[in-house]
Design an enzyme around this catalytic site. Sequence first.
Site, short mmCIF file in Angstrom:
data_model
loop_
_atom_site.label_atom_id
_atom_site.label_comp_id
_atom_site.label_asym_id
_atom_site.label_seq_id
_atom_site.Cartn_x
_atom_site.Cartn_y
_atom_site.Cartn_z
N HIS A 80 0.91 -1.31 0.01
CA HIS A 80 0.02 -0.09 -0.03
C HIS A 80 0.68 1.18 -0.06
O HIS A 80 0.61 2.11 -0.75
CB HIS A 80 -0.91 -0.05 1.16
N GLU A 96 7.27 5.75 -2.66
CA GLU A 96 7.84 5.75 -4.07
C GLU A 96 8.89 4.44 -3.99
O GLU A 96 9.40 4.02 -3.10
CB GLU A 96 8.98 6.91 -4.37
N LEU A 130 -3.46 -8.51 2.09
CA LEU A 130 -4.34 -9.98 2.66
C LEU A 130 -5.48 -10.24 2.25
O LEU A 130 -6.07 -11.51 2.22
CB LEU A 130 -3.94 -10.11 4.24
N GLY A 158 -9.77 -6.20 -1.16
CA GLY A 158 -10.39 -5.10 -1.37
C GLY A 158 -10.26 -4.36 -2.75
O GLY A 158 -10.07 -4.82 -3.46
N HIS A 211 -8.49 -2.17 -3.44
CA HIS A 211 -7.00 -1.97 -4.03
C HIS A 211 -6.54 -3.21 -4.62
O HIS A 211 -6.00 -2.99 -5.80
CB HIS A 211 -5.98 -1.75 -2.75
#
Length: 130
Positions: free
Chosen positions: A9, A48, A73, A76, A78
């Site tokens: 993330h 980055e 995990l 969702g 993302h």
Amino acid sequence: MKALLVVAHGSRREASNDEVRELCCRIEQEAAGEDFSLVRAGFLELAEPSIPEGIGQCLEAGADQVVVLPYFLSAGRHVSEDIPAEVEKARQQHPEASIVLAPYLGSAPGVARLLVELAGGGSKDGYSVE
């Protein structure tokens, strides 16, 4: 050459981003030329390189195939929408390269066993996380 881009993330806490980068170094040592010649980190946001930048860096280093592994995990938004969209951007930028989106970490069959081991059920000692 085949490269692996581990996508996390991203965090405002740089130490968390560094953990992902260090994991990539350990994966690269573990792979030791077997599956992946190069292992790098990429981030969805807050750190980055971005996913397209990370893919580009792998290609610039000589990779002709990049496997993008979501280090998440659960599936969702993302995992199901954002990461595939970023991978597609990179595919558009690099049509000559093979860019493959691997399943996300949480979907791997070995995750349940790993969690049992982390919790101490797989050994007499268990261990603590600092």
